[in-house]
Structure formats: structure tokens, C-alpha cells
Design an enzyme around this catalytic site. Structure first.
Site, PDB file in Angstrom:
ATOM      1  N   PRO A 162       8.502 -18.164 -18.657  1.00  0.00           N
ATOM      2  CA  PRO A 162       7.147 -17.680 -18.963  1.00  0.00           C
ATOM      3  C   PRO A 162       6.421 -18.555 -19.975  1.00  0.00           C
ATOM      4  O   PRO A 162       6.894 -18.753 -21.091  1.00  0.00           O
ATOM      5  CB  PRO A 162       7.386 -16.264 -19.511  1.00  0.00           C
ATOM      6  CG  PRO A 162       8.621 -15.816 -18.829  1.00  0.00           C
ATOM      7  CD  PRO A 162       9.469 -17.057 -18.693  1.00  0.00           C
ATOM      8  N   GLU A 163       5.291 -19.101 -19.543  1.00  0.00           N
ATOM      9  CA  GLU A 163       4.418 -19.869 -20.418  1.00  0.00           C
ATOM     10  C   GLU A 163       3.157 -19.035 -20.619  1.00  0.00           C
ATOM     11  O   GLU A 163       3.156 -17.847 -20.270  1.00  0.00           O
ATOM     12  CB  GLU A 163       4.112 -21.235 -19.780  1.00  0.00           C
ATOM     13  CG  GLU A 163       5.391 -22.011 -19.448  1.00  0.00           C
ATOM     14  CD  GLU A 163       5.123 -23.373 -18.811  1.00  0.00           C
ATOM     15  OE1 GLU A 163       4.061 -23.953 -19.066  1.00  0.00           O
ATOM     16  OE2 GLU A 163       5.983 -23.846 -18.058  1.00  0.00           O
ATOM     17  N   LYS A 221       3.382 -18.057 -26.421  1.00  0.00           N
ATOM     18  CA  LYS A 221       4.227 -17.499 -25.363  1.00  0.00           C
ATOM     19  C   LYS A 221       4.894 -16.197 -25.784  1.00  0.00           C
ATOM     20  O   LYS A 221       5.825 -15.751 -25.128  1.00  0.00           O
ATOM     21  CB  LYS A 221       5.307 -18.514 -24.966  1.00  0.00           C
ATOM     22  CG  LYS A 221       4.755 -19.856 -24.495  1.00  0.00           C
ATOM     23  CD  LYS A 221       5.879 -20.845 -24.297  1.00  0.00           C
ATOM     24  CE  LYS A 221       5.326 -22.242 -24.062  1.00  0.00           C
ATOM     25  NZ  LYS A 221       6.390 -23.263 -24.081  1.00  0.00           N
ATOM     26  N   ARG A 256      13.856 -32.876 -20.260  1.00  0.00           N
ATOM     27  CA  ARG A 256      13.194 -31.999 -19.295  1.00  0.00           C
ATOM     28  C   ARG A 256      12.623 -32.820 -18.155  1.00  0.00           C
ATOM     29  O   ARG A 256      12.215 -33.961 -18.348  1.00  0.00           O
ATOM     30  CB  ARG A 256      12.038 -31.254 -19.965  1.00  0.00           C
ATOM     31  CG  ARG A 256      12.460 -29.913 -20.478  1.00  0.00           C
ATOM     32  CD  ARG A 256      11.666 -29.499 -21.661  1.00  0.00           C
ATOM     33  NE  ARG A 256      12.591 -28.968 -22.644  1.00  0.00           N
ATOM     34  CZ  ARG A 256      12.333 -28.829 -23.913  1.00  0.00           C
ATOM     35  NH1 ARG A 256      11.175 -29.200 -24.384  1.00  0.00           N
ATOM     36  NH2 ARG A 256      13.214 -28.329 -24.721  1.00  0.00           N
TER      37      ARG A 256
END
Length: 284
Positions: free
Chosen positions: A2-3, A61, A267
DNA sequence: CCCCAGTCCTGCGGGC
DNA sequence: TGCCCGCAGGACTGGG
């Protein structure tokens, strides 16, 4: 995962509980390692029981449930955390249940499969210290190009890595950083101190465009199917991703090059080498 | 201060 | 079929 768009969608979908009172707080026994909950359950219960929910807010967030005693419950979903009014995906990963007065057995749940998330009950002083402007930068939806350039412009870091730094600008994670830079046609490896002011302007416009569209689509539910809003509804923005998790597939903008994947700060970064050229918006 | 690598965690999918 | 391994990436910590 979740951003900002996902947490904002959670926020909107739990908004109906504003005005309700907390009548029960339970910490379900969980066969997995417990998530971080502060303060300890008895104190958490004592400070929240009987309180009225006065607002639901978002800081980057994190989701904030504000109580009438000047405290807030701060939910931090991290990768797999969900704030739910509906049924959870399973009972094994339930971490907290808050029962609300009236209207049947309605409960607010926090569910987290990987357990990287956290829950904090904070006074306004603690909130200011832990999530104040020194620790969390301006919200990505509000930041101006001038402000972003001031904060990130001097840095020698790659622009993609810098956008993930929540102290500089809050709410952007890996997925949306990729989509934003693709939309802005900026190469993810471009150094911040090489990005021109016109480049920052494009980045800020893309931040707003992409995040707003993602909120409109109620966030991204990836292949693992985890993300849901508080009513257990899937997001739809995954159908609009142009580069994220599309390595080797044709770029949906130019239709000519295929999407590349590189690794930055451990990432995955996805980008189109044709649309996002080094010299475009940034010095080479 | 700046920046990077390592850490936490569970479920899933690829390789054999 | 089953097992092992790598990967996913939030935020934080420690070190250079």
C-alpha cells in the site's frame, strides 16, 4: 505494497465509522510472530475503550484513526497490511479488532499476512515527534515543483531512489515511483543534481496525475490479490500500469521499445529506455 | 548530514 | 509430486 493511493482508498472507505464509539478492543491470538503494537495491549485498551472516533486521516502511507481524547491509532500497513470493515481474507493473520457500538457487530480489523506492519496508539505529542514534518515530508499530492527541487535537487542520488525517501516527499513507493518517472519521461538513474527545473516540473505534474488516477481507480491490486479497500473491494489501477512488472513487454506509450528492469536500492525499477532517455529533463 | 547495505516477514512460483 | 530457493519492498538501523 500500500502506497499513497491505496492508503487514501482505505481512508475513504473507512470514513463511515467517524462518530462511532469503541466498545471492545481485541488482540487475536495469532500463530505467527506478532506485529509491533504500542503501547502494550492493556494500556492500548485502556486509552481507546469508550472513545469516540472523530476523524480518519492519512499521513503519507499511514492511516490515522483520531479519537476524542487527543490520541490517534496509527495503522502502518507496509507490505500486506489491510484496514477492514468487511471480512478479512482469513482469520490466521488478524492482528487487531475494534468493535464499534451500534449497527450490529461491526468491527474495524487490522489484518497483515507478512506482519511487517505496525499499530500505534499515540498522543498528539508522540504523533508530532514520530510523524511530524521532521520525520515525514510534504504529502506527494501537495508538494510543489519548487519544494521538490529544493528538497531533492542538491542530492547526488538517483531520482528514482530519492522519490522513495519519505522524509523528502511522503506517499510514493516503488510501484508509483516507476509509473511516475515513466509518465514524466525521466530516466530512473538520472542523478537528482542533474535534473533540470523543467524536469522537476514534469515530475510533480506526473506525481499528481498518476496518484490521482490511481486513487480514482481505488489503488492497485497486484497478482497476489492482497490489496483491498476496507470493504474488501479490489483496486483497478493495475490495469493501467504502463511499466511496473512488465519487463520484456512492449512499452504502452511508444509501442516500440520493450520495458527494462534494473535494480536500484535493492528494488526493481521498470522503465522504457526509449521514452525515458538520460538527456531528457536531466543533464547527461 | 549523506548515502548505502542489511534486516524483518510470509506466500508464491520457478527449477529440478 | 515435493522440496528448496529467490523474490516481493515498506521503514528502520548501523556504519562509513
Amino acid at each position: 505494497m500500500p502506497e499513497l493511493p491505496e492508503v487514501e482508498t482505505m481512508r475513504q472507505s473507512v470514513a463511515p465509522i467517524v462518530g462511532r464509539h469503541i466498545v471492545k478492543v481485541r488482540f487475536p491470538r495469532c500463530r505467527y510472530r506478532p506485529i509491533k503494537i504500542t503501547p502494550s495491549p492493556p494500556i492500548f485498551r485502556r486509552k481507546s475503550l469508550g472513545r469516540r472516533i472523530v476523524a480518519i486521516d492519512r499521513i503519507g502511507k499511514r492511516l490515522l484513526v483520531r479519537l476524542d481524547n487527543d490520541h490517534a491509532i496509527v495503522f502502518e500497513p507496509r507490505m500486506t497490511g489491510l484496514v477492514l470493515l468487511a471480512d478479512a481474507p482469513d482469520a490466521d493473520h488478524l492482528r487487531l479488532g475494534i468493535e464499534l457500538e451500534g449497527g450490529g457487530a461491526e468491527q474495524l480489523w487490522f489484518w497483515d499476512r507478512r506482519g511487517l506492519g505496525s499499530i500505534r496508539l499515540l498522543s498528539s505529542d508522540q504523533l508530532q515527534k514520530q510523524l511530524g514534518p521532521r520525520r515525514v515530508g510534504p504529502d506527494a499530492l501537495d508538494v510543489s515543483a519548487k519544494e521538490l527541487a529544493r528538497r531533492l535537487g542538491p542530492s547526488r542520488r538517483a531520482v528514482k531512489v530519492a522519490l522513495l525517501d519519505q522524509r523528502s516527499v511522503a506517499g510514493i513507493g516503488n510501484l508509483y515511483a516507476c509509473e511516475i518517472l515513466h509518465d514524466a519521461a525521466i530516466h530512473p538513474l538520472a542523478r537528482c543534481d542533474h535534473v533540470a527545473s523543467s524536469g522537476w516540473l514534469r515530475i510533480v505534474r506526473s506525481i499528481r496525475r498518476i496518484l490521482r488516477q490511481a486513487i480514482q481507480s481505488e489503488g492497485s491490486t497486484l497478482n497476489d490479490g492482497t490489496y483491498r479497500n476496507a470493504l474488501n473491494q479490489m483496486g483497478r489501477y493495475q490495469n493501467h500500469h504502463r511499466v511496473y512488472d512488465r519487463e520484456g513487454q512492449r512499452c504502452l506509450s511508444c509501442g516500440k521499445s520493450s520495458v527494462s528492469r534494473i535494480v536500484q536500492a535493492q528494488r526493481s525499477t521498470f522503465f522504457c529506455p526509449r521514452c525515458q532517455k538520460m538527456g531528457n529533463g536531466a543533464l547527461v
